[in-house]
Structures are given as C-alpha cells and as structure tokens.
Design an enzyme around this catalytic site. Structure first.
Site, PDB file in Angstrom:
ATOM      1  N   LYS A 107       9.891   5.664   2.593  1.00 40.05           N
ATOM      2  CA  LYS A 107       9.505   4.560   3.472  1.00 40.05           C
ATOM      3  C   LYS A 107      10.680   3.627   3.710  1.00 40.05           C
ATOM      4  CE  LYS A 107       4.727   4.929   2.236  1.00 40.05           C
ATOM      5  NZ  LYS A 107       3.652   4.422   1.439  1.00 40.05           N
ATOM      6  N   ILE A 114      13.869  -1.120   5.482  1.00 39.60           N
ATOM      7  CA  ILE A 114      12.512  -0.742   5.115  1.00 39.60           C
ATOM      8  C   ILE A 114      11.722  -0.329   6.360  1.00 39.60           C
ATOM      9  CG2 ILE A 114      12.580  -2.245   3.098  1.00 39.60           C
ATOM     10  CD1 ILE A 114      10.629  -4.112   4.550  1.00 39.60           C
ATOM     11  N   CYS A 115      10.804   0.598   6.185  1.00 34.52           N
ATOM     12  CA  CYS A 115       9.996   1.108   7.285  1.00 34.52           C
ATOM     13  C   CYS A 115       8.838   0.151   7.557  1.00 34.52           C
ATOM     14  CB  CYS A 115       9.461   2.502   6.947  1.00 34.52           C
ATOM     15  SG  CYS A 115       8.370   3.156   8.223  1.00 34.52           S
ATOM     16  N   LEU A 116       8.819  -0.388   8.755  1.00 36.54           N
ATOM     17  CA  LEU A 116       7.739  -1.278   9.165  1.00 36.54           C
ATOM     18  C   LEU A 116       7.071  -0.797  10.452  1.00 36.54           C
ATOM     19  CD1 LEU A 116       9.533  -4.705   8.542  1.00 36.54           C
ATOM     20  CD2 LEU A 116       7.803  -3.622   7.114  1.00 36.54           C
TER      21      LEU A 116
END
Length: 163
Positions: A107, A114-116
């Site tokens: 993620k 960071i994966c959002l």
C-alpha cells in the site's frame, strides 16, 4: 462520509481560497488558511491527547517535512514525513511520503508515497478546494498509519526503535 470521518472534518476549518503554488498572492492567502487549519488540528489533537506529528514548510510553503509517530503496545514508532505541494493543488492532493517505509507494504508507491487512491482521493475530489493539508493528514495519513503500522509490526517488518 461515515460518522467518524464527519466528526473529524467538523473539527477542522474548511478552506475557501482555490489557489496553488503558482498563483502568487492567492497562494499566500491559501497558505494562511492552511496554517490556520493545521493549527486547529494540532490543538484538537493535543486537547484529546492524540499528538502524533510535527510539520514545517519551506518559506514558499511548497515543501513540507516533519515527523509522524504511532504508538503500538506502548512502543513509539517514529517516521520521517515529507511531501511537496503539486502545482495542480488543491485540485490534486499532496502525496504523503514516509521514505523509511518504502518497500515494506504493497500500500505504498516508489519513494515511500502512501497509497490513498481508493479511499481518500475520491473524498478529496468531492471537497476541493475546501480540504487542505490538515485534512490530508487527518483523513489520509492517520487512517493509513492505523491500518498499516500494526500490520508491519506484527509481520516483523518494523522493530522497536531505540530511544
């Protein structure tokens, strides 16, 4: 938005100036709103004994650095936090980076971003330009850390840090 998200957002000032780093005086006005929202968020966190980050900007307000931390089983895990404000801001949200965690979780993107995408970016898009940096931290980074850091610790990918 769920009830928890609404409660978090209700405590943060919404921004009104629709300007990015290339917008001169309008960007300065936007930065003032950003600082006001960040100060309110930090005050709310301190009042609820939930202090979890520090942050400072370069003079132009385009490069932000600091620390964020997560306490798990009475152990504090601290990470460098950094991000640049994109030229398309506030239409595009900032990409929050925790470089020390790069490669430890799927993620996350290259550079420790960071994966959002799935949860936060649609919410941001619906609330542009009202959301700002405080909202990105409260609704993006905080839930990401709450989900990912305990998992990384339990998987043995994060070890206790020496104090």
């Amino acid at each position: 938005m769920d009830a928890g998200t609404k409660a978090t957002v209700s405590k943060l000032p919404l921004l009104t100036v629709n300007a990015g780093p290339r917008d001169g005086d309008k960007w300065i006005a936007r930065l003032k709103e950003e600082y006001t929202a960040l100060i309110a968020y930090i005050k709310n966190n301190k009042d609820s004994d939930n202090d979890w980050f520090t942050l400072e900007a370069n003079p132009e307000g385009t490069r932000w650095t600091g620390k964020c931390w997560y306490i798990h089983n009475f152990v504090k895990y601290e990470f460098d936090l950094q991000f640049d404000v994109p030229v398309s801001y506030p239409v595009s949200p900032v990409e929050l980076e925790l470089p020390e965690l790069e490669g430890l979780t799927p993620k996350m993107y290259r550079g420790g971003k960071i994966c959002l995408d799935i949860h936060f970016k649609p919410l941001w898009a619906k609330n542009t330009p009202k959301f700002g940096l405080a909202h990105a931290l409260a609704l993006g980074l905080a839930p990401w850390m709450a989900a990912e850091v305990p998992h990384l610790i339990e998987a043995g990918k994060l070890l206790k840090q020496q104090q």
